[in-house]
Design a protein around this motif. Structure first.
Motif, PDB file in Angstrom:
ATOM      1  N   GLN A 176       0.438  -1.168  -0.264  1.00 53.91           N
ATOM      2  CA  GLN A 176      -0.193  -0.266   0.228  1.00 53.91           C
ATOM      3  C   GLN A 176       0.688   0.946  -0.092  1.00 53.91           C
ATOM      4  O   GLN A 176       0.293   2.273  -1.127  1.00 53.91           O
ATOM      5  CB  GLN A 176      -0.853  -0.050   1.125  1.00 53.91           C
ATOM      6  CG  GLN A 176      -2.126  -0.936   0.876  1.00 53.91           C
ATOM      7  CD  GLN A 176      -2.536  -0.562   2.360  1.00 53.91           C
ATOM      8  OE1 GLN A 176      -2.316  -0.519   3.712  1.00 53.91           O
ATOM      9  NE2 GLN A 176      -4.310  -0.980   1.659  1.00 53.91           N
ATOM     10  N   LEU A 177       2.336   1.347   0.810  1.00 49.18           N
ATOM     11  CA  LEU A 177       3.115   2.284   0.677  1.00 49.18           C
ATOM     12  C   LEU A 177       3.083   2.681  -0.328  1.00 49.18           C
ATOM     13  O   LEU A 177       3.683   3.509  -1.114  1.00 49.18           O
ATOM     14  CB  LEU A 177       4.159   1.745   2.004  1.00 49.18           C
ATOM     15  CG  LEU A 177       3.735   2.228   3.160  1.00 49.18           C
ATOM     16  CD1 LEU A 177       4.777   2.037   3.965  1.00 49.18           C
ATOM     17  CD2 LEU A 177       3.375   4.386   3.106  1.00 49.18           C
ATOM     18  N   SER A 178       4.047   1.672  -1.184  1.00 45.46           N
ATOM     19  CA  SER A 178       4.500   1.193  -2.756  1.00 45.46           C
ATOM     20  C   SER A 178       3.662   2.144  -3.072  1.00 45.46           C
ATOM     21  O   SER A 178       3.647   2.756  -4.094  1.00 45.46           O
ATOM     22  CB  SER A 178       5.076   0.096  -2.782  1.00 45.46           C
ATOM     23  OG  SER A 178       5.548   0.358  -4.071  1.00 45.46           O
ATOM     24  N   LYS A 179       2.165   1.176  -3.904  1.00 42.91           N
ATOM     25  CA  LYS A 179       1.437   2.188  -4.238  1.00 42.91           C
ATOM     26  C   LYS A 179       1.189   4.109  -3.418  1.00 42.91           C
ATOM     27  O   LYS A 179       0.814   4.593  -5.139  1.00 42.91           O
ATOM     28  CB  LYS A 179       0.225   1.848  -4.237  1.00 42.91           C
ATOM     29  CG  LYS A 179       0.136   0.331  -4.456  1.00 42.91           C
ATOM     30  CD  LYS A 179      -1.307  -0.271  -4.308  1.00 42.91           C
ATOM     31  CE  LYS A 179      -1.258  -2.428  -5.016  1.00 42.91           C
ATOM     32  NZ  LYS A 179      -2.196  -2.562  -5.068  1.00 42.91           N
ATOM     33  N   LEU A 180       1.013   3.531  -2.821  1.00 46.56           N
ATOM     34  CA  LEU A 180       0.905   5.698  -2.392  1.00 46.56           C
ATOM     35  C   LEU A 180       2.148   6.313  -3.132  1.00 46.56           C
ATOM     36  O   LEU A 180       1.324   7.446  -3.251  1.00 46.56           O
ATOM     37  CB  LEU A 180       1.095   5.603  -0.422  1.00 46.56           C
ATOM     38  CG  LEU A 180       0.798   6.934  -0.623  1.00 46.56           C
ATOM     39  CD1 LEU A 180      -0.920   7.537  -1.005  1.00 46.56           C
ATOM     40  CD2 LEU A 180       0.648   7.143   1.507  1.00 46.56           C
ATOM     41  N   VAL A 181       3.307   5.818  -2.542  1.00 48.18           N
ATOM     42  CA  VAL A 181       4.389   6.642  -3.179  1.00 48.18           C
ATOM     43  C   VAL A 181       4.062   6.673  -4.976  1.00 48.18           C
ATOM     44  O   VAL A 181       4.671   7.697  -5.325  1.00 48.18           O
ATOM     45  CB  VAL A 181       5.656   5.792  -2.673  1.00 48.18           C
ATOM     46  CG1 VAL A 181       6.795   6.866  -3.542  1.00 48.18           C
ATOM     47  CG2 VAL A 181       5.355   6.262  -1.213  1.00 48.18           C
ATOM     48  N   SER A 182       3.870   5.490  -5.516  1.00 47.26           N
ATOM     49  CA  SER A 182       4.656   6.015  -6.654  1.00 47.26           C
ATOM     50  C   SER A 182       2.872   6.379  -7.698  1.00 47.26           C
ATOM     51  O   SER A 182       3.562   7.348  -8.182  1.00 47.26           O
ATOM     52  CB  SER A 182       3.337   3.841  -7.494  1.00 47.26           C
ATOM     53  OG  SER A 182       4.531   3.588  -7.257  1.00 47.26           O
ATOM     54  N   TYR A 183       1.732   6.335  -6.591  1.00 46.22           N
ATOM     55  CA  TYR A 183       0.746   7.320  -6.890  1.00 46.22           C
ATOM     56  C   TYR A 183       0.970   8.996  -6.891  1.00 46.22           C
ATOM     57  O   TYR A 183       1.128   9.935  -7.795  1.00 46.22           O
ATOM     58  CB  TYR A 183      -0.765   7.325  -6.218  1.00 46.22           C
ATOM     59  CG  TYR A 183      -1.140   8.420  -6.221  1.00 46.22           C
ATOM     60  CD1 TYR A 183      -2.309   8.152  -7.263  1.00 46.22           C
ATOM     61  CD2 TYR A 183      -2.373   9.273  -5.415  1.00 46.22           C
ATOM     62  CE1 TYR A 183      -3.350   9.087  -7.293  1.00 46.22           C
ATOM     63  CE2 TYR A 183      -2.058  10.403  -5.607  1.00 46.22           C
ATOM     64  CZ  TYR A 183      -4.119  10.327  -6.303  1.00 46.22           C
ATOM     65  OH  TYR A 183      -4.540  11.010  -6.302  1.00 46.22           O
ATOM     66  N   VAL A 184       1.870   9.285  -5.464  1.00 47.52           N
ATOM     67  CA  VAL A 184       2.668  10.546  -5.741  1.00 47.52           C
ATOM     68  C   VAL A 184       3.799  10.967  -6.450  1.00 47.52           C
ATOM     69  O   VAL A 184       3.356  12.281  -6.931  1.00 47.52           O
ATOM     70  CB  VAL A 184       3.339  10.849  -3.940  1.00 47.52           C
ATOM     71  CG1 VAL A 184       3.959  12.375  -3.580  1.00 47.52           C
ATOM     72  CG2 VAL A 184       2.119  10.105  -2.340  1.00 47.52           C
ATOM     73  N   ALA A 185       4.344   9.813  -6.656  1.00 53.01           N
ATOM     74  CA  ALA A 185       4.818  10.506  -7.700  1.00 53.01           C
ATOM     75  C   ALA A 185       5.017  10.643  -9.239  1.00 53.01           C
ATOM     76  O   ALA A 185       5.193  11.007  -9.817  1.00 53.01           O
ATOM     77  CB  ALA A 185       6.794   9.116  -7.779  1.00 53.01           C
TER      78      ALA A 185
END
Lengths: 678, 180
Positions: A176-185
């Motif tokens: 979830q964190l990874s997806k969040l970071v990708s989304y933010v990026a």
């Protein structure tokens, strides 16, 4: 996941290997112990048989080994190592000799061998050799191997399942964190948050990321606001830069850059439309005087008002731009013919001759306009500008408020002017100027009462008149140097004459208005007198009406100081300017020089007798000495004398003389009040 | 594994036995005359002491084992010779060899010929007969020849009556007999 599995695999492999090794070693040690025990037992039980030489009993003892299928053979030897008793399973050879053996155990060819001593009370009675095959050991090895492999596989499977489950449980929030970071990026949006979940390290990490996103979002918001602010500033600055790059800051008219663009564009339009285009180069006459005398602030205000006036004077589609200083360029597109252009130019000249009220001053200005046309006078902006500029200079030569159209013949004049500029520079550098002196004669005193110093420039064997080169010197900024040179040269020459024993008279030096704008002008004069050693009363300063017109207060102050110093001040060419007569009574001057143009027509029909009489009356009334210039005839002398003027200067008495001739002129004991023979 | 030092007692024992045998041969002319059979019997007689345990009061290590003989002089001398060497090792219970007639107390008695059964010193002695032909009553062990080998029989009842314990090792080599 693969890493964890690899670590598990390695750990399990090592554990399985160790387990297998432990099992096998344990079994082998056990086997050895068993065999050793059997050997000990056989040794113990067979010792009596050996003691009493009862090999039958020994055979019986060994025969008991038949119950052990693994036992291959057993042998008892006496002290001489001769066989005493033996047991051998069918088909199993006795494959070892006692000579090569040492007590103990060993493995050979998948068999185990035990060799031991038969003792009693520390006495060696004989030897026992046992041999058993290790099939059971191998079977146990294989069994243990299978068990270990199964344990290994099952453990591996279990480890994989547990790892998979654990990893899934641990990775879910990380994913979830990874997806969040990708989304933010990717999106650059910081509005999403994750639920922290358990209060463990992952939960703390999520809380930390949420906190970080809060901070970033806040910063983004601030950054966005700041960016918007900056964009506004940049937009404003861009507009300002554009304006600064394209428009004149003072007048808000197009500057050189934009003008050039528009001229180029206009030329293109004219070429395409097969029409004509005119370029006017406008330069204010005597603007420098206003600027120097009233200050740049007044000059700038005048330029602003002039710009507005020019814009009003031309057609709506024409372009008025400021080229620099007091120079303006006017682009007239779609003009019909020369007459049409001439009318527009005259309208401009007329409109700007109207007085401007600037800073409480009523200023009269005029302009000279040079005109170049497309396509006749040039086919590009640069050419048209140069030709219009050249034409403007030609117009200036005609006097203030003139317009002149370009002709290619002007280019030759320009070249000549350029050559003259070079000559003036060289003359200034090499001091190739010389002073001529024209006497001023007083009929009442019957003597020379003064000299006017007139500068000449050597050009080959000839001398150029000031009118030819002083405007050029003024344009190229050499006048301050020339002024000082004239001042010093006149003072030193007068001292030289005095030292030569001549009776010296005041020498009048013409100084332009720009000289008096210098704050150090009085100091320059004082230093010239001091360095030459000349008394101030032998120096006279001639100024034009423009000098005090341009800056009355400053001029009056300078003249007052000169008068205090003892230097006479004379107004030259009086009557040609627009000086306010009311000023005359307050000016600290002592001489009026009547302009030669008035003197030339005296006594003739349509002459200027009335003007001259008025000037003489005015000067006399103010107690000023009057000097008539350009006196060339006896008639003029008579008329002027009758009008009350007693001092004359002109060819009738003497042309300007060089220093040597002037010395001769001054040395004559009795002055010949006649025209100079030459 | 064994080192040379560990083998030292073994070699010593071998050396002693060899010396006993050779010295027995060379002792005297009578000894030379002693038959191999008697020599073996002498050796067996000595070995019996290792497998037989007398009652506690009689088998103290500190007290010697009284071996009494009623034999030929040659046998006596041979026996005396090997016992001397046996005792010299100092590892075993000391054996004192005596003539049965002159002895006061016999724990083990070897008889090549019959003696007075009422002798006081034979009252608790384990009797070993050279053969059944000796005819001595209350004999516990008797030598006999079987397949040209010297074997021996043991009468369990006599042994039990004497309150003497015989090692099973010895028993399994012997022919076991009981009183009828």
């Amino acid at each position: 996941m693969l890493g964890i599995i690899a670590i598990n695999l390695l750990t399990l492999a090592i554990a399985s290997g160790l387990l297998y090794s432990a099992f096998v070693d344990d079994y082998r040690d056990n086997l050895i112990d068993i065999m050793q025990s059997k050997a000990n037992l056989l040794s113990a039980t067979s010792s009596s048989a050996l003691l009493f030489n009862d090999n039958q009993a020994a055979d019986n003892i060994l025969a008991s080994l038949a119950q052990y299928p693994a036992m291959r053979f057993a042998q008892i030897y006496d002290l001489d190592k001769a066989p005493f008793a033996q047991y051998s399973r069918a088909g199993q050879p006795v494959d070892f000799s006692l000579d090569t053996l040492q007590p103990g155990w060993f493995f050979s060819q998948e068999n185990i061998y035990i060799f031991s001593l038969i003792q009693q009370d520390n006495d060696v009675l004989g030897y026992l050799l046992l041999s058993a095959d290790t099939q059971s050991f191998r079977d146990r090895q294989q069994r243990y191997g299978r068990i270990v492999i199964w344990v290994f596989v099952l453990s591996l499977l279990l480890a994989y399942l547990l790892n998979w489950r654990l990893q899934k449980r641990m990775l879910a929030p990380i994913t979830q964190l990874s997806k969040l970071v990708s989304y933010v990026a990717q999106k650059g949006e910081y509005n999403k948050r994750l639920v922290p979940g358990a209060a463990d390290e992952i939960g703390n990490l999520i809380t930390g990321v949420n906190s970080m996103l809060n901070t970033i979002e806040e910063h983004q918001k601030q950054l966005k606001d700041h960016n918007e602010q900056l964009e506004g500033v940049v937009e404003l600055r861009t507009e300002q830069l554009f304006n600064r790059a394209n428009y004149d800051a003072l007048t808000q008219l197009p500057n050189r850059h934009l003008l050039t663009d528009r001229i180029t564009h206009g030329i293109e339009n004219a070429r395409c439309g097969n029409s004509q285009l005119a370029l006017m180069f406008l330069d204010l006459d005597r603007f420098k005087v206003i600027n120097d005398s009233l200050g740049h602030a007044v000059g700038d205000q005048l330029l602003v008002k002039l710009a507005a006036e020019l814009t009003q004077s031309v057609r709506k589609n024409d372009t008025v731009g400021r080229w620099g200083g007091d120079e303006f360029v006017i682009l007239l597109e779609y003009v019909e013919d020369k007459d049409n252009i001439e009318k527009i130019a005259q309208k401009i000249i007329h409109d700007i001759t109207q007085p401007f009220m600037v800073g409480g001053h009523q200023l009269h200005v005029s302009a000279s306009i040079g005109v170049a046309r497309y396509p006749q006078d040039g086919i590009d902006a640069a050419n048209l500008l140069v030709h219009a500029d050249t034409s403007m200079y030609k117009a200036k030569e005609l006097g203030p408020g003139n317009c002149y159209f370009f002709t290619y013949a002007m280019l030759d004049d320009s070249i000549e002017r350029l050559s003259l500029e070079t000559q003036v520079r060289n003359a200034t550098l090499n001091q190739e100027f010389t002073l001529f002196y024209q006497p001023k004669i007083s009929l009442s005193q019957q003597s020379v009462v003064g000299l006017e110093a007139l500068i000449r420039m050597k050009k080959g064997d000839q001398y150029l008149s000031p009118a030819a080169f002083l405007p050029v010197a003024e344009d190229v900024g050499l006048m301050p140097i020339i002024n000082l040179w004239v001042l010093n040269e006149a003072c030193q020459q007068n001292v030289a004459w005095r030292k030569a024993g001549l009776t010296i008279v005041p020498i009048a030096v013409n100084l332009p208005v720009s000289f008096f704008m210098d704050q150090q002008c009085v100091e320059h004069i004082r230093r010239a007198l001091y360095e030459a050693g000349l008394a101030p009363e032998f120096l006279e300063v001639e100024i034009t009406e423009n000098t005090f017109m341009a800056s009355t207060e400053q001029a009056v102050e300078v003249f007052r100081q000169l008068r205090e110093l003892g230097v006479n001040v004379a107004i030259d060419d009086f009557g040609t300017g627009y000086s306010c007569l009311a000023y005359l009574k307050d000016l600290p001057i002592c001489t009026l020089k009547i302009d030669g143009t008035f003197v030339t027509g005296l006594g003739e029909e349509g002459g200027n007798d009335g003007i001259v009489q008025t000037i003489i009356t005015l000067g006399g009334g103010l107690g000023l000495e009057l000097v008539a210039e350009c006196v060339e005839t006896q008639s003029q002398v008579n008329i002027l004398t009758a009008m009350g003027c007693n001092v004359f200067q002109g060819y009738y008495f003497s042309p300007p003389l060089n220093a040597t001739d002037t010395a001769d002129y001054l040395s004559k004991p009795v002055l010949k009040l006649r025209r100079h023979p030459s | 594994m064994f080192t040379r030092l560990q083998y030292y007692p073994v070699w010593c024992a071998l050396l002693i036995i060899c010396c006993l045998i050779f010295s027995a041969k060379a002792t005297s002319a009578e000894q030379v005359a002693l038959s191999k059979e008697n020599k073996i019997k002498a050796a067996y007689l000595l070995n019996f002491t290792k497998y037989i345990h007398w009652p506690a009061a009689q088998s103290l290590v500190s007290t010697p084992l009284h071996l009494c003989l009623a034999s030929t002089v040659a046998f006596y001398d041979f026996m005396a010779d090997i016992i001397a060497r046996y005792n010299a090792s100092g590892l075993n219970r000391h054996i004192q060899l005596e003539d049965v007639i002159n002895a006061e107390n016999c724990e083990l008695t070897y008889l090549q010929h019959k003696v007075n059964p009422t002798l006081r010193q034979l009252r608790h002695s384990l009797l070993v007969l050279d053969s059944e032909a000796v005819g001595q009553p209350h004999n516990a062990i008797t030598f006999y020849i079987s397949h040209r080998k010297i074997r021996f029989s043991i009468n369990i009842d006599v042994i039990d009556a004497l309150n003497i314990r015989v090692s099973s090792e010895l028993l399994k080599l012997a022919r076991i007999e009981h009183n009828l």
